[in-house]
Design an enzyme around this catalytic site. Structure first.
Site, PDB file in Angstrom:
ATOM      1  N   GLU A  61      14.997  -0.395 -26.135  1.00  0.00           N
ATOM      2  CA  GLU A  61      13.754   0.276 -25.754  1.00  0.00           C
ATOM      3  C   GLU A  61      13.344   1.178 -26.923  1.00  0.00           C
ATOM      4  O   GLU A  61      14.180   1.919 -27.445  1.00  0.00           O
ATOM      5  CB  GLU A  61      13.954   1.123 -24.494  1.00  0.00           C
ATOM      6  CG  GLU A  61      14.103   0.300 -23.232  1.00  0.00           C
ATOM      7  CD  GLU A  61      14.319   1.145 -21.983  1.00  0.00           C
ATOM      8  OE1 GLU A  61      13.716   0.838 -20.951  1.00  0.00           O
ATOM      9  OE2 GLU A  61      15.103   2.121 -22.037  1.00  0.00           O
ATOM     10  N   SER A 101      19.672   8.610 -23.546  1.00  0.00           N
ATOM     11  CA  SER A 101      19.313   7.833 -22.350  1.00  0.00           C
ATOM     12  C   SER A 101      18.320   8.601 -21.488  1.00  0.00           C
ATOM     13  O   SER A 101      17.547   7.999 -20.747  1.00  0.00           O
ATOM     14  CB  SER A 101      20.543   7.584 -21.476  1.00  0.00           C
ATOM     15  OG  SER A 101      21.575   7.039 -22.211  1.00  0.00           O
ATOM     16  N   ASN A 139      16.230   2.231 -16.881  1.00  0.00           N
ATOM     17  CA  ASN A 139      16.916   3.129 -15.947  1.00  0.00           C
ATOM     18  C   ASN A 139      16.009   3.603 -14.818  1.00  0.00           C
ATOM     19  O   ASN A 139      16.460   3.838 -13.702  1.00  0.00           O
ATOM     20  CB  ASN A 139      17.519   4.326 -16.691  1.00  0.00           C
ATOM     21  CG  ASN A 139      18.740   3.898 -17.495  1.00  0.00           C
ATOM     22  OD1 ASN A 139      19.333   2.863 -17.236  1.00  0.00           O
ATOM     23  ND2 ASN A 139      19.112   4.695 -18.486  1.00  0.00           N
ATOM     24  N   HIS A 161      16.653   3.155 -27.803  1.00  0.00           N
ATOM     25  CA  HIS A 161      17.623   3.152 -26.706  1.00  0.00           C
ATOM     26  C   HIS A 161      18.307   1.789 -26.624  1.00  0.00           C
ATOM     27  O   HIS A 161      17.730   0.815 -26.142  1.00  0.00           O
ATOM     28  CB  HIS A 161      16.909   3.501 -25.390  1.00  0.00           C
ATOM     29  CG  HIS A 161      17.838   3.693 -24.245  1.00  0.00           C
ATOM     30  ND1 HIS A 161      17.546   3.274 -22.967  1.00  0.00           N
ATOM     31  CD2 HIS A 161      19.063   4.256 -24.174  1.00  0.00           C
ATOM     32  CE1 HIS A 161      18.555   3.578 -22.160  1.00  0.00           C
ATOM     33  NE2 HIS A 161      19.489   4.175 -22.872  1.00  0.00           N
TER      34      HIS A 161
HETATM   35  P1  NAD Z   1      30.782   8.627 -26.409  1.00  0.00           P
HETATM   36  O1  NAD Z   1      31.342   9.802 -25.719  1.00  0.00           O
HETATM   37  O2  NAD Z   1      31.511   7.322 -26.372  1.00  0.00           O
HETATM   38  O3  NAD Z   1      30.542   8.984 -27.954  1.00  0.00           O
HETATM   39  C1  NAD Z   1      29.962  10.165 -28.410  1.00  0.00           C
HETATM   40  C2  NAD Z   1      30.524  10.470 -29.788  1.00  0.00           C
HETATM   41  O4  NAD Z   1      29.796  11.567 -30.339  1.00  0.00           O
HETATM   42  C3  NAD Z   1      32.009  10.870 -29.777  1.00  0.00           C
HETATM   43  O5  NAD Z   1      32.750  10.047 -30.668  1.00  0.00           O
HETATM   44  C4  NAD Z   1      31.979  12.330 -30.243  1.00  0.00           C
HETATM   45  O6  NAD Z   1      33.120  12.705 -31.012  1.00  0.00           O
HETATM   46  C5  NAD Z   1      30.713  12.332 -31.089  1.00  0.00           C
HETATM   47  N1  NAD Z   1      30.183  13.676 -31.318  1.00  0.00           N
HETATM   48  C6  NAD Z   1      30.080  14.705 -30.446  1.00  0.00           C
HETATM   49  N2  NAD Z   1      29.537  15.767 -31.062  1.00  0.00           N
HETATM   50  C7  NAD Z   1      29.275  15.405 -32.341  1.00  0.00           C
HETATM   51  C8  NAD Z   1      28.733  16.070 -33.468  1.00  0.00           C
HETATM   52  N3  NAD Z   1      28.331  17.336 -33.392  1.00  0.00           N
HETATM   53  N4  NAD Z   1      28.615  15.376 -34.638  1.00  0.00           N
HETATM   54  C9  NAD Z   1      29.024  14.098 -34.730  1.00  0.00           C
HETATM   55  N5  NAD Z   1      29.560  13.409 -33.683  1.00  0.00           N
HETATM   56  C10 NAD Z   1      29.683  14.064 -32.514  1.00  0.00           C
HETATM   57  O7  NAD Z   1      29.290   8.456 -25.833  1.00  0.00           O
HETATM   58  P2  NAD Z   1      28.353   7.157 -25.842  1.00  0.00           P
HETATM   59  O8  NAD Z   1      28.502   6.450 -24.533  1.00  0.00           O
HETATM   60  O9  NAD Z   1      28.550   6.420 -27.109  1.00  0.00           O
HETATM   61  O10 NAD Z   1      26.908   7.843 -25.806  1.00  0.00           O
HETATM   62  C11 NAD Z   1      26.261   8.332 -26.958  1.00  0.00           C
HETATM   63  C12 NAD Z   1      24.767   8.445 -26.700  1.00  0.00           C
HETATM   64  O11 NAD Z   1      24.250   7.160 -26.328  1.00  0.00           O
HETATM   65  C13 NAD Z   1      24.382   9.402 -25.573  1.00  0.00           C
HETATM   66  O12 NAD Z   1      23.189  10.052 -25.912  1.00  0.00           O
HETATM   67  C14 NAD Z   1      24.168   8.449 -24.392  1.00  0.00           C
HETATM   68  O13 NAD Z   1      23.300   8.972 -23.429  1.00  0.00           O
HETATM   69  C15 NAD Z   1      23.536   7.263 -25.099  1.00  0.00           C
HETATM   70  N6  NAD Z   1      23.643   5.997 -24.393  1.00  0.00           N
HETATM   71  C16 NAD Z   1      24.793   5.643 -23.741  1.00  0.00           C
HETATM   72  C17 NAD Z   1      24.867   4.401 -23.096  1.00  0.00           C
HETATM   73  C18 NAD Z   1      26.123   3.971 -22.372  1.00  0.00           C
HETATM   74  O14 NAD Z   1      26.070   3.036 -21.581  1.00  0.00           O
HETATM   75  N7  NAD Z   1      27.269   4.583 -22.636  1.00  0.00           N
HETATM   76  C19 NAD Z   1      23.779   3.510 -23.142  1.00  0.00           C
HETATM   77  C20 NAD Z   1      22.634   3.883 -23.872  1.00  0.00           C
HETATM   78  C21 NAD Z   1      22.577   5.126 -24.490  1.00  0.00           C
END
Ligand code: NAD
Length: 291
Positions: free
Chosen positions: A152, A119, A190, A140
């Site tokens: 995006e 993000s 954002n 994104h």
């Molecule tokens: P989340 O915490 O729900 O999930 C992250 C996952 O990554 C977890 O299951 C964790 O176990 C796993 N993980 C951590 N280290 C790891 C590794 N070394 N190898 C494999 N898996 C690993 O987080 P999320 O909300 O799904 O966010 C993930 C990404 O998406 C981030 O970069 C975030 O910025 C981006 N994002 C989030 C949103 C949102 O609204 N939540 C929106 C767009 C983008």
């Protein structure tokens, strides 16, 4: 190049949603996380969410099990060697993401494209760690992925046209609308949305309106489906603060200064819905404003 097998690293909120839409679109998916129980949990959530979509006639009930069968759980990154595209969606942490890209460099076919769902982190900076910046791009997605129509698409400084075209085809096949955004903090959504929410917090901080008045004004006066403070609680106040800080530092303009009241809520551990309290308290039947 044709993309048939897609790897998704990180089976969290976003990675699970990305695997969901890919599998429904007919892609073979390899879903990876740090342990198999997290992947199983994600597949369980995907099945439940697909069931909900079938209940609303968005998909057919008979599409669910074939789609689930297309999702292969993968614990070791080595299991992603046959992927044509890998989408990284692990925690928003520079060092964790970079170490995954360095690992992938040893495993993937040279032509495989890597995309990041970051993000806030610079796509160009992450691309540099991948050893294949011309085949690296930002995709994104928005939360919840099965419902939100936008992706995006962010090209790093070295991203090749062929990479861009190949991922556009994937975005369209999963039924989403792509929009190209420059590789600058906040991208487009954002960059515009978060300062609006931050301004709503300033409006509260300066006593111009109460929480209820601010949300009512933006819902009824600007036709927003949700008030900005309600939306802040939904996003998570810690996530919001982090993103404002990235924009403030990365763009160097005081207009991105996080509101001191937002910082105070985060310091209190009042992170929004997920902690039961943010601008609203969620412990009762109905959310109650905290100020
Ligand atoms: P989340 O915490 O729900 O999930 C992250 C996952 O990554 C977890 O299951 C964790 O176990 C796993 N993980 C951590 N280290 C790891 C590794 N070394 N190898 C494999 N898996 C690993 O987080 P999320 O909300 O799904 O966010 C993930 C990404 O998406 C981030 O970069 C975030 O910025 C981006 N994002 C989030 C949103 C949102 O609204 N939540 C929106 C767009 C983008």
């Amino acid at each position: 190049m044709t993309i048939e097998r897609v790897g998704v690293i990180g089976a969290g909120q976003m990675g699970g949603g990305i695997a969901h839409v890919l599998a429904l679109a007919g892609y073979d998916v390899s879903l990876s996380d740090v342990n198999s129980s997290l992947i199983d949990k994600a597949i369980g959530a995907i099945r439940k969410n697909m069931g909900r979509q079938a209940g609303r006639d968005i998909i057919k009930e008979t599409d669910i099990e074939p789609a689930i069968a297309r999702i292969k759980p993968v614990v070791e990154l080595g299991g992603l060697a046959d992927c044509d595209l890998v989408i990284e969606s692990v925690v928003e942490n520079d060092a964790v993401k970079k170490s995954i890209f360095q690992e992938l460099a040893k495993i993937l076919k040279p032509e495989t494209i890597i995309a990041t769902n970051t993000s806030c982190i610079s796509v160009t900076r992450l691309a540099a760690a991948s050893g294949r910046p011309e085949r690296f791009i930002g995709l994104h997605f928005f939360n919840p992925v099965p419902m939100m129509k936008l992706v995006e698409v962010i090209r790093g400084i070295a991203t090749a046209d062929a990479t861009y075209e190949a991922v556009l085809a994937v975005v369209r096949r999963v039924g989403k609308t792509p929009a190209e955004a420059g590789d600058f903090p906040g991208f487009i959504v954002n960059r515009i949305l978060l300062p609006l929410i931050n301004e709503a917090v300033y409006t509260l901080y300066e006593g111009v309106g109460t929480i209820e008045a601010i949300d009512t004004c933006m819902k009824l006066g600007a036709n927003h489906p949700m008030g900005p403070l309600q939306l802040a609680d939904f996003i998570g106040l810690d996530t919001l603060l982090y993103a404002m800080e990235v924009m403030h530092t990365g763009l160097g303009d005081s207009k991105y200064r996080p509101c001191p009241l937002l910082i105070k809520y985060v310091e209190a551990g009042w992170h929004g819905r997920k902690t039961g309290r943010g601008f609203y308290d969620y412990h009762g039947e109905q959310p109650v404003p905290t100020r």
